[in-house]
Each structure stands twice: as C-alpha cells, then as structure tokens.
Design an enzyme around this catalytic site. Structure first.
Site, PDB file in Angstrom:
ATOM      1  N   LYS A  48      -4.567   6.336   5.634  1.00 28.39           N
ATOM      2  CA  LYS A  48      -4.142   4.972   5.338  1.00 28.39           C
ATOM      3  C   LYS A  48      -4.721   4.040   6.391  1.00 28.39           C
ATOM      4  O   LYS A  48      -4.507   4.230   7.590  1.00 28.39           O
ATOM      5  CB  LYS A  48      -2.617   4.874   5.314  1.00 28.39           C
ATOM      6  CG  LYS A  48      -2.111   3.501   4.879  1.00 28.39           C
ATOM      7  CD  LYS A  48      -0.597   3.492   4.693  1.00 28.39           C
ATOM      8  CE  LYS A  48      -0.110   2.140   4.199  1.00 28.39           C
ATOM      9  NZ  LYS A  48       1.356   2.115   3.970  1.00 28.39           N
ATOM     10  N   ASP A 141      11.268  -1.086   1.375  1.00 23.91           N
ATOM     11  CA  ASP A 141      10.449  -1.101   0.157  1.00 23.91           C
ATOM     12  C   ASP A 141      10.723   0.152  -0.676  1.00 23.91           C
ATOM     13  O   ASP A 141       9.793   0.785  -1.196  1.00 23.91           O
ATOM     14  CB  ASP A 141       8.964  -1.202   0.500  1.00 23.91           C
ATOM     15  CG  ASP A 141       8.116  -1.631  -0.703  1.00 23.91           C
ATOM     16  OD1 ASP A 141       8.687  -2.202  -1.661  1.00 23.91           O
ATOM     17  OD2 ASP A 141       6.892  -1.390  -0.695  1.00 23.91           O
TER      18      ASP A 141
END
Length: 331
Positions: A48, A141
């Site tokens: 990532k 989230d």
C-alpha cells in the site's frame, strides 16, 4: 565454495535470492492510495502506497506511516498483519502486509451462508473491533468492503486502517469515513470516538441478517451517540445475555414439548390397555361359553351311554333278544 548445514540445505544461498518484489499488480487505486500485490520469496504480499498526486505531501506520508504503526500495534488473528514499511521500486514507500486469499464481506454475504456462520463472522468482527478499541484505536471506516473473509476457514480479517486514529496522533485530524456507514456526529467532528465504530458496526450487523435476537442490539448501536453502547464489551455482554435467555426459552419449550409428548403417549397407552382389557373380557366370555357347551355335550354323551346300557339290560331281562333275531330273519 558454499557451506552446507547438517540438513543438506545451503546456508548462505539466501543471500543470492532476489529480495525485490516481482510480478507487481495494481489491485485498487484511489485519489490518495494505491494497493498492489507483489511476490517475494515465492509468496504474495500486499503493498500500500501513495499516488503520485500526494506522494510528496508530508501530511499524507505521515498518515501512511501512522497506518503502519497502528497496524503494528494491532496483532490480532482477525486484523490484517503488517510486516514492515519499505521503499518498493516503481511504487515508492509502501506498507507491506500479508496477502489474504479471500473476498469482501459484501461478496461473502451474496453466497449461500447459514445463520450460524453469519453469527460466527459477526462475533469475529466484534472481537477485532473490541481489541483495537482497547488499545485506544478507532477504525473510522468500518464497512463490508474493509472486512475480508478468508477462503481457508472463512475467518475475518479487518483491513484498511488508512482513516484509523487514536489520541496519540495529531496528523490529518478531520471528519472521515464512508457516508453510508458513518455516524451522524462523525460527519461533523474530527475527534475519534469508539461509538463512531459502534454505529458503523450496527449498519454492518443489520446487513448480515442475524435474526430477531440481534435486532434490539442493532437498534441501540444506531441510536444517538449518548444512547449508544459506550464500548463493544457492553454490546457483547448484552448479546450473551440475550443468547442465554433465548437458550433458556428454547430449553423450556423443548421440556414442555417433551412433557406433552409423554402425556400423549401415556394417554395412548391407557387407551391401548383399556382396549386390551375389553378384548380379554370378550375372550374370557367366549372361553366360558365354550366350556359350558363342552360340559353340556359331555352330559348328553353320558346320558346316551346310560340309555344304551339300560336298554341292553331290559332286553336281557325280558328275553326280547331272541324275538329280535326272528324279526331280523323275516325282514
């Protein structure tokens, strides 16, 4: 010359193995992040990093570093495991994480799943969230797309801590999350609160169709913040109470049903016994009538025998026997 160990494996051959990531494939791209997978030592890894548009901005670089550090603190079987932070050719600075062969919770729920399996997965999700909350971390989230279900064993892996936060960090403090799963107050504040995650969790549990036993719990998760659970432990405790209460009700129903079946069985047996008694009575009556008839026939036979003896005796006394012989010759 290479030295070898007792097992026959080459000791320093690892030095010659390429430590660079190969077969890099982009999996997902957003305005801020790129998620890719790459192979190293014959194994896939998740990488990532930041997009080129924000890669030079210190705030986003600090946020990426923060995500790595929060994941490093969260060593839990139901949370994605991070292995480090390093620079990867063509991608730049990357968080290196375990590769999970699985599907999102959204995809998993589209399959034919049993209620017991969905409840087990829900418990794993809540266990993971309870763990990070205990460490002072708020995910911010939570949504089905950030929850993976592994193909091997179908276990939960919570991923994407890009918006996660805790009191220990001051970087990029602003309202954040996915609108559909964000609590009302989360849209207007930058202060992380575990009750934000509890609201998101309520939406997720609602979509998992867990049954009426979960309905009151879900409703409380979605209540205004001051009426919501203050932590996951309270939520789990209430679920356990409801589960125990439900088990007691089910056990009571089974016991009641067993008693009814036993009562019906006893009634049926009584009827059978009554029927047997009637049948036995009839058999006894028939047997008694037969014995009476046999006795009657016996008396008749005895009377006939006595009659014959009496006739023979009279014939002999009167001398009628010789006349019977004469009549016999005439006839």
């Amino acid at each position: 010359k290479l030295e070898t160990s007792i097992s026959g494996y080459i000791v320093d051959a690892v030095e010659d193995v390429n430590r660079e990531f190969t077969d890099i494939k982009i999996l997902q791209t957003s305005d801020v992040n790129i998620v890719a997978k790459g192979k190293r030592y014959g194994r896939w890894w998740i990488l990532k990093c930041l997009t080129g548009a924000v890669a030079d901005q210190s705030a986003y670089r600090m946020r990426l570093r923060k995500e790595m550090e929060l994941l490093m603190e969260s060593q839990h079987p139901n949370i994605v495991n991070v292995h480090g932070f390093e620079k990867v050719e063509t991608l730049g600075e990357c968080i290196v994480m375990e590769y999970i062969d699985g599907m999102t919770l959204t995809e998993w729920l589209k399959g034919r799943t049993k209620k017991t399996e969905r409840i087990r997965v829900a418990n794993e999700i809540m266990d993971a969230i309870a763990y990070i909350h205990a460490k002072g971390i708020v995910h911010r989230d939570l949504k089905p797309g950030n929850i993976l279900i592994s193909r091997l064993g179908e276990h939960v892996k919570v991923i994407d801590f890009g918006l996660a936060d805790s009191k220990d960090y001051a970087v990029l403090k602003q309202p954040a999350g996915t609108v559909k799963y964000m609590s009302p107050e989360q849209m207007n504040t930058n202060v992380p609160d575990v009750r934000n995650d509890i609201y998101s969790l309520g939406i997720i549990l609602q979509q998992m169709d867990l049954g009426t036993n979960f309905a009151p719990t879900i409703n409380k998760c979605l209540s205004p913040i001051n009426e919501r659970y203050t932590n996951i432990s309270e939520l789990l405790e209430e679920l356990q109470k409801r589960t125990k209460r439900r088990k007691r009700i089910l056990i009571g129903c089974f016991i009641g049903l067993a008693l009814i079946i036993a009562l019906l069985a006893m009634t049926q047996m009584t009827g059978i016994q009554t029927g047997l008694k009637v049948t036995n009575h009839q058999l006894m009556k028939i047997q008694e009538q037969q014995e009476q008839q046999d006795e009657k026939n016996k008396r008749i036979d005895e009377a006939i025998s006595k009659g014959k003896l009496l006739i023979d005796e009279k014939i002999e006394q009167t001398g009628l026997g010789q006349h019977l012989d004469t009549l016999s010759n005439v006839i």
